[in-house]
Write an enzyme that holds these catalytic residues in place. Structure first.
Site, PDB file in Angstrom:
ATOM      1  CB  SER A  23      -0.950  -0.047   1.202  1.00 49.70           C
ATOM      2  OG  SER A  23      -1.922   0.962   1.122  1.00 49.70           O
TER       3      SER A  23
ATOM      4  CG  ASP B 152       7.135   4.992 -12.055  1.00 54.12           C
ATOM      5  OD1 ASP B 152       7.766   3.936 -12.224  1.00 54.12           O
ATOM      6  OD2 ASP B 152       5.891   5.064 -12.139  1.00 54.12           O
TER       7      ASP B 152
ATOM      8  CE  LYS C 103      -4.898  -2.212   1.178  1.00 53.40           C
ATOM      9  NZ  LYS C 103      -4.953  -0.796   0.716  1.00 53.40           N
TER      10      LYS C 103
END
Length: 444
Positions: free
Chosen positions: A292, A303, A317
């Site tokens: 999460s 990224d 998740k």
């Protein structure tokens, strides 16, 4: 709750008050009312004819729990007791063992042990099943009953019987309860590398991360060689704290987006100008227990090519739960959106794949112990995009330590291989720290 969700909730309430104006809406309403009539008929029959008298409140709570359990593993109803437990997890301290657990097919399953707690020190691992407490079988009971027994007065002992997948026989562990102080962040310095260990994303996590960077610089009298952000066995927590922690290490750009049921229901979160780590090398450690909010941080740093993600594939998740208050003491914890990393990746089911796979070789059970992730949970949300999160090939295993056993590593003073490898990668400033720049970019 974000303002768009508040507006959406109000809009849905308003719609419910509008009379049906079409035949199709009338048909839907008619079917719904027939189902509700059937529910009330069952409710009355149970109240009247069940072999023992049952409490109306317990019946209704059971019905609500059943409805939500048919959705996904993370939606639930919080009664007054659950509401208080959630507040304790994010704000306070309690007497217990330091375990996050769930119920699976009538058995109590360990999600993760909290670091530096009795459970963690005793070697209890994610994926273990607790079958007995003080010799009494707890299978078939409720999760609340099991948690009540494990919590208690600090200094008292309790015996847990553990079934661990990969082991032939159950084994007993006797633990002594302690005050579990929920400290979300710890830091230390090794070989001039600052290590920031984030255990959870509670309301003070981002503040504690910023304080850790200041503390590391003060202890060294200057800048460190780099930072290891340790997110292993971090079950997640508050979304705003995940955004703030990412912001600590990012100069600018999107951190995460969350997307609801409708195409236009998108909310994006951005980093503010300023990288508190001043561009120094960063390694993020993840494993199958990183979930999460932890995956939001790892995905954002990955990224933006701000650092290298090492370890094992994370939990997967990729959904957002919104707390919808019902009364002063009860609430609905409902899955309302999926989240996506800055490049448009969904980590639901697949998780975050590390740039460099580094198994925990110092764990003697690492080869035989199964990893449990979101995809193993019943009724988990499907990743409709089927994004390819495959790991980049990296020649890290040329390191001779990858061929050593846990016992051999321990003799060389390596207690935590993943952390040692991350520290060495920063101090060498060699090839592993250039891998992130080769990751593909763009929406997928």
């Amino acid at each position: 709750m974000p303002k768009p969700m508040i507006r959406a909730a109000l809009a849905l309430s308003a719609v419910a008050l509008v009379p049906a104006t079409t035949a199709s809406m009338a048909a839907v309403d008619s079917t719904t009312w027939r189902e509700l009539d059937q529910f009330l008929a069952v409710f009355e029959r149970v109240r009247a004819d069940y072999v023992e008298k049952v409490d109306d409140e317990a019946l209704i709570k059971g019905a609500i729990d059943g409805m939500l359990s048919s959705l996904d593993p993370h939606s639930s109803y919080l009664d007054a007791r659950d509401f208080e437990n959630m507040r304790t997890q994010t704000d306070g301290a309690y007497g217990g063992l330091g375990l996050t657990v769930s119920m699976e097919d009538g058995a109590v399953k360990v999600i993760t042990p909290t670091e530096d707690t009795p459970a963690y020190k005793a070697g209890i691992k994610a994926g273990d099943y607790i079958t007995h407490l003080d010799g009494t079988l707890i299978y078939g009971g409720t999760l609340d009953e099991a948690v009540d027994q494990m919590r208690g007065k600090p200094g008292t002992a309790i015996k847990l019987t553990i079934v661990r997948p990969g082991r032939d026989k159950p084994f007993d562990v006797t633990l002594t309860r302690e005050i579990i102080e929920l400290k979300p962040v710890k830091w230390e310095v090794k070989n001039r590398v600052g290590i920031i260990n984030i255990n959870s994303f509670s309301r003070t996590t981002a503040e504690s991360v910023r304080a850790a960077i200041v503390g590391i610089e003060k202890s060294l009298g200057g800048k460190p060689a780099g930072y290891v952000v340790d997110l292993r066995s971090n079950p997640g927590g508050l979304l705003d704290q995940a955004v703030e922690v990412s912001d600590v290490f990012l100069e600018r750009g999107e951190v995460v987006s969350q997307r609801g049921r409708q195409k236009g229901d998108i909310e994006r979160f951005y980093a503010r100008p300023g990288d508190m780590a001043k561009g120094l090398p960063i390694v993020v450690l993840v494993d199958s227990g990183s979930a999460s909010a932890a995956e939001i941080v790892a995905g954002a740093i990955q990224d933006h090519h701000r650092g290298v993600v090492m370890g094992e594939r994370s939990f997967g998740k990729g959904s957002v739960q919104t707390l919808l208050p019902l009364t002063d003491t009860t609430a609905l914890r409902l899955t309302t959106a999926r989240y996506y990393t800055p490049s448009g990746r969904s980590v639901q089911e697949g998780g975050i794949e590390p740039d460099i796979q580094v198994p925990q070789l110092s764990d003697p059970d690492y080869k035989t112990r199964p990893r449990f992730r979101e995809a193993d949970l019943k009724r988990h949300l499907i990743n409709e995009a089927k994004v390819d999160n495959s790991v980049l090939e990296e020649d890290a295993k040329d390191d001779p330590r990858f061929k050593m056993t846990a016992e051999e590593l321990k003799k060389k003073g390596v207690e935590d291989f993943q952390l040692t490898y991350a520290i060495d990668s920063i101090t060498r400033l060699a090839k592993p720290l250039t891998v992130a720049a080769s990751r593909p970019t763009g929406k997928r």
